[in-house]
Design a protein around this motif. Structure first.
Motif, PDB file in Angstrom:
ATOM      1  N   GLN A 215       8.431   6.507 -20.454  1.00  0.00           N
ATOM      2  CA  GLN A 215       8.611   5.053 -20.390  1.00  0.00           C
ATOM      3  C   GLN A 215       7.832   4.319 -21.473  1.00  0.00           C
ATOM      4  O   GLN A 215       8.154   3.171 -21.810  1.00  0.00           O
ATOM      5  N   GLU A 216       6.801   4.976 -22.047  1.00  0.00           N
ATOM      6  CA  GLU A 216       6.030   4.359 -23.130  1.00  0.00           C
ATOM      7  C   GLU A 216       6.891   4.150 -24.383  1.00  0.00           C
ATOM      8  O   GLU A 216       6.529   3.384 -25.266  1.00  0.00           O
ATOM      9  N   TYR A 217       8.012   4.877 -24.470  1.00  0.00           N
ATOM     10  CA  TYR A 217       8.900   4.770 -25.633  1.00  0.00           C
ATOM     11  C   TYR A 217       9.948   3.669 -25.484  1.00  0.00           C
ATOM     12  O   TYR A 217      10.788   3.502 -26.375  1.00  0.00           O
ATOM     13  N   ALA A 218       9.923   2.925 -24.409  1.00  0.00           N
ATOM     14  CA  ALA A 218      10.931   1.888 -24.179  1.00  0.00           C
ATOM     15  C   ALA A 218      10.991   0.925 -25.371  1.00  0.00           C
ATOM     16  O   ALA A 218       9.987   0.321 -25.755  1.00  0.00           O
ATOM     17  N   GLY A 219      12.166   0.805 -25.980  1.00  0.00           N
ATOM     18  CA  GLY A 219      12.375  -0.119 -27.097  1.00  0.00           C
ATOM     19  C   GLY A 219      11.897   0.384 -28.442  1.00  0.00           C
ATOM     20  O   GLY A 219      12.091  -0.301 -29.461  1.00  0.00           O
ATOM     21  N   ALA A 220      11.289   1.561 -28.500  1.00  0.00           N
ATOM     22  CA  ALA A 220      10.684   2.029 -29.752  1.00  0.00           C
ATOM     23  C   ALA A 220      11.705   2.248 -30.861  1.00  0.00           C
ATOM     24  O   ALA A 220      11.376   2.116 -32.041  1.00  0.00           O
ATOM     25  N   MET A 221      12.945   2.598 -30.497  1.00  0.00           N
ATOM     26  CA  MET A 221      13.956   2.905 -31.516  1.00  0.00           C
ATOM     27  C   MET A 221      15.058   1.855 -31.582  1.00  0.00           C
ATOM     28  O   MET A 221      16.112   2.090 -32.183  1.00  0.00           O
ATOM     29  N   ASP A 222      14.824   0.693 -31.016  1.00  0.00           N
ATOM     30  CA  ASP A 222      15.876  -0.323 -30.911  1.00  0.00           C
ATOM     31  C   ASP A 222      16.411  -0.783 -32.265  1.00  0.00           C
ATOM     32  O   ASP A 222      17.597  -1.127 -32.388  1.00  0.00           O
ATOM     33  N   LYS A 223      15.582  -0.827 -33.293  1.00  0.00           N
ATOM     34  CA  LYS A 223      16.005  -1.357 -34.590  1.00  0.00           C
ATOM     35  C   LYS A 223      16.745  -0.336 -35.452  1.00  0.00           C
ATOM     36  O   LYS A 223      17.230  -0.660 -36.534  1.00  0.00           O
ATOM     37  N   ALA A 224      16.826   0.908 -35.000  1.00  0.00           N
ATOM     38  CA  ALA A 224      17.573   1.924 -35.740  1.00  0.00           C
ATOM     39  C   ALA A 224      19.066   1.738 -35.505  1.00  0.00           C
ATOM     40  O   ALA A 224      19.505   1.455 -34.387  1.00  0.00           O
ATOM     41  N   ASP A 225      19.862   1.908 -36.572  1.00  0.00           N
ATOM     42  CA  ASP A 225      21.312   1.827 -36.420  1.00  0.00           C
ATOM     43  C   ASP A 225      21.861   3.072 -35.742  1.00  0.00           C
ATOM     44  O   ASP A 225      22.784   2.989 -34.924  1.00  0.00           O
ATOM     45  N   VAL A 226      21.309   4.208 -36.092  1.00  0.00           N
ATOM     46  CA  VAL A 226      21.659   5.478 -35.455  1.00  0.00           C
ATOM     47  C   VAL A 226      20.360   6.131 -35.008  1.00  0.00           C
ATOM     48  O   VAL A 226      19.495   6.426 -35.841  1.00  0.00           O
ATOM     49  N   ALA A 227      20.192   6.331 -33.709  1.00  0.00           N
ATOM     50  CA  ALA A 227      18.937   6.851 -33.164  1.00  0.00           C
ATOM     51  C   ALA A 227      19.175   8.200 -32.500  1.00  0.00           C
ATOM     52  O   ALA A 227      20.085   8.344 -31.676  1.00  0.00           O
ATOM     53  N   VAL A 228      18.327   9.172 -32.870  1.00  0.00           N
ATOM     54  CA  VAL A 228      18.436  10.525 -32.338  1.00  0.00           C
ATOM     55  C   VAL A 228      17.062  10.969 -31.861  1.00  0.00           C
ATOM     56  O   VAL A 228      16.061  10.778 -32.567  1.00  0.00           O
ATOM     57  N   VAL A 229      16.994  11.570 -30.692  1.00  0.00           N
ATOM     58  CA  VAL A 229      15.774  12.210 -30.198  1.00  0.00           C
ATOM     59  C   VAL A 229      16.061  13.696 -30.007  1.00  0.00           C
ATOM     60  O   VAL A 229      17.050  14.069 -29.363  1.00  0.00           O
ATOM     61  N   PHE A 230      15.202  14.514 -30.594  1.00  0.00           N
ATOM     62  CA  PHE A 230      15.312  15.966 -30.457  1.00  0.00           C
ATOM     63  C   PHE A 230      14.026  16.511 -29.858  1.00  0.00           C
ATOM     64  O   PHE A 230      12.933  16.038 -30.178  1.00  0.00           O
ATOM     65  N   TYR A 231      14.157  17.477 -28.974  1.00  0.00           N
ATOM     66  CA  TYR A 231      12.987  18.211 -28.505  1.00  0.00           C
ATOM     67  C   TYR A 231      13.405  19.658 -28.280  1.00  0.00           C
ATOM     68  O   TYR A 231      14.562  19.952 -27.966  1.00  0.00           O
ATOM     69  N   SER A 232      12.452  20.551 -28.485  1.00  0.00           N
ATOM     70  CA  SER A 232      12.735  21.979 -28.407  1.00  0.00           C
ATOM     71  C   SER A 232      12.308  22.532 -27.056  1.00  0.00           C
ATOM     72  O   SER A 232      11.167  22.332 -26.631  1.00  0.00           O
ATOM     73  N   ARG A 233      13.216  23.236 -26.418  1.00  0.00           N
ATOM     74  CA  ARG A 233      12.853  23.906 -25.173  1.00  0.00           C
ATOM     75  C   ARG A 233      11.784  24.960 -25.426  1.00  0.00           C
ATOM     76  O   ARG A 233      10.942  25.230 -24.570  1.00  0.00           O
ATOM     77  N   HIS A 234      11.800  25.512 -26.643  1.00  0.00           N
ATOM     78  CA  HIS A 234      10.777  26.492 -27.031  1.00  0.00           C
ATOM     79  C   HIS A 234       9.388  25.850 -27.039  1.00  0.00           C
ATOM     80  O   HIS A 234       8.405  26.456 -26.592  1.00  0.00           O
TER      81      HIS A 234
END
Length: 462
Positions: free
Chosen positions: A373-392
């Motif tokens: 929830q700390e990330y709420a709004g953090a990427m709002d200004k990006a036209d294309v927003a992607v979040v990646f995380y590794s299960r590894h």
């Protein structure tokens, strides 16, 4: 500790010598003329090659209590070493002097002017800016910084210089000393760049995290100065509630500036300078660096002439590839506030371009569903927003699974894409159209091994 052996160089042993900063300290002390030894159970590149070139690479990997002898003047304990380390136990048994990294730095800088830059974000860049200006101004100095900087062969330097410039980390000092590193440096000139809760595995509550900065303020030497970011409401409130009568205070903010054709010009004391860096967060860092340099009697024109040639620290909004229509940046972006500031900076600098923001969640905090929830709004200004995380990465950190749904709920960004498989991310990246765009790669990791820098060069036709 008083180093009073006038003729014989000190004998120092570093437990966990292969750490990114520990091995740099070992090399710096070796260059100063000390007798340096060290040990570790694993040493990776570039530390391995750096130690080997300096003649400091341990002959065998692993811990061996025979490395610890009574004639050792100081044992420096790295964060990687555990409390049951056999070399540590032997040093304790012999009654040797044992120091965490920052405790030892303080001993080496006891008679120097100590400049310490702390804060949740921006401390590496601010430290780098001060170092760059001091170098350009011809001021001799020692330093400790957490990144590779252009023009500096190492990230640690210990000489007989009259001043030391330190990045003040709030992370624990060692397995024996769990207090933050910046509590041990006792600055004469201190900076706090801002406060945003992070490292929830170490600081479980925001109030506990705030307390560490109050302690840091109280560690400033009497007669010293605190330079602080007055645009950070949390920090401003904390400073005003914990005023000391025996130190001075210098607030700073975003200095006057203009952006024309993708170039930022800053004006201080009615004197302009065209910068290579940009964004309000970098302008804040610059203003803090200005007041540090002013305190050390560096004139405004000297500061501006030097800062105009500052190109940034590695992976701090670093331009890694560019063409006439595409810019690709790499940034650490280890905390929500940094993600937001970095995206905003690129969008303001290039408002007509499409912004692709690709964030990897890599730290303990960022992979924790309760922190999302700390990330709420953090990427709002990006036209294309992607979040990646590794299960590894989750497996390595022994953390519970993180669902894409919890990421989507936390970021609250419409159209956000979430990937947890690197091959799927890579396929998506290859399929996009990047003309007239900026691509922002944000991670403190390496996207699970994806060749993102080669990808950037290919995009820009380099």
């Amino acid at each position: 500790m008083e180093f009073n052996k006038t003729y014989n160089p000190l004998k120092i042993h570093l437990i966990a010598i292969g750490g990114s900063v520990m091995h740099q300290l070992a090399i710096a002390l070796h260059q100063k003329g000390y007798m340096v030894t060290g040990s570790d159970d694993e040493i990776f590149e570039p530390a391995k090659a750096n130690l080997e070139q300096a003649g400091l690479l341990p002959r065998q990997m692993g811990w061996n209590e025979e490395n610890i002898t009574p004639d050792i003047d100081a044992v420096i304990l790295g964060m990687h070493a555990k409390a049951d380390n056999p070399e540590l136990a032997k040093a304790q048994q012999l009654g040797l002097k044992i120091y965490s990294f920052p405790e030892y730095i303080y001993q080496e800088s006891y008679n120097k002017t100590r400049i310490v830059i702390g804060g949740s974000h921006g401390k590496t860049t601010t430290t780098s800016m001060v170092m760059h200006v001091f170098k350009e101004a011809g001021k001799p100095f020692d330093y400790l910084v957490g990144a590779k900087l252009e023009g500096f062969s190492q990230s640690v330097s210990i000489t007989d210089a009259p001043v030391i410039i330190c990045e003040g980390d709030e992370y624990p000092a060692s397995t024996l000393e769990r207090r933050p590193k910046f509590h041990f440096l006792y600055p004469h000139i201190a900076v706090i760049t801002g406060i945003a809760w992070d490292h929830i595995n170490v600081f479980p509550t925001f109030d506990f995290y705030l307390e560490q900065f109050i302690i840091f303020i109280n560690k400033i030497e009497p007669g010293g100065i605190l330079i602080y970011n007055e645009t950070d409401e949390v920090l401003k409130k904390l400073v005003e509630a914990n005023k000391r009568a025996d130190i001075r205070y210098q607030p700073y903010n975003v200095p006057a500036h203009a952006i024309v054709y993708g170039k930022t010009t800053v004006t201080i004391d009615n004197q302009p300078a065209i910068l290579q860096v940009f964004g309000n967060h970098n302008l804040l860092n610059l203003h803090a660096a200005y007041y540090v340099c002013k305190e050390y009697r560096i004139a405004t024109d000297t500061f501006l002439h030097a800062i105009a040639t500052f190109s940034g620290a590695a992976k701090r909004l670093q331009l890694i590839a560019a063409s006439d229509s595409i810019n690709v940046y790499r940034d650490f972006a280890h905390a929500p506030s940094k993600v937001k500031a970095t995206i905003r900076a690129v969008k303001e600098q290039f408002p007509q371009r499409r912004l692709f923001a690709i964030l990897e969640l890599h730290t303990y905090s960022s992979l924790n569903a309760a922190f999302m929830q700390e990330y709420a709004g953090a990427m709002d200004k990006a036209d294309v927003a992607v979040v990646f995380y590794s299960r590894h990465a989750l497996e390595l950190k022994r953390m519970p699974p993180l669902t894409p749904e919890s990421v989507l709920q936390g970021f609250t960004k419409e159209g956000l894409l979430v990937f947890n498989d690197k091959d799927t991310l890579w396929q998506w990246m290859q399929q996009q159209q990047y003309e007239q765009s900026c691509v922002l790669l944000m991670s403190s990791g390496n996207y699970d091994g994806l060749p993102v820098e080669a990808f950037a060069k290919e995009l820009a036709g380099e």
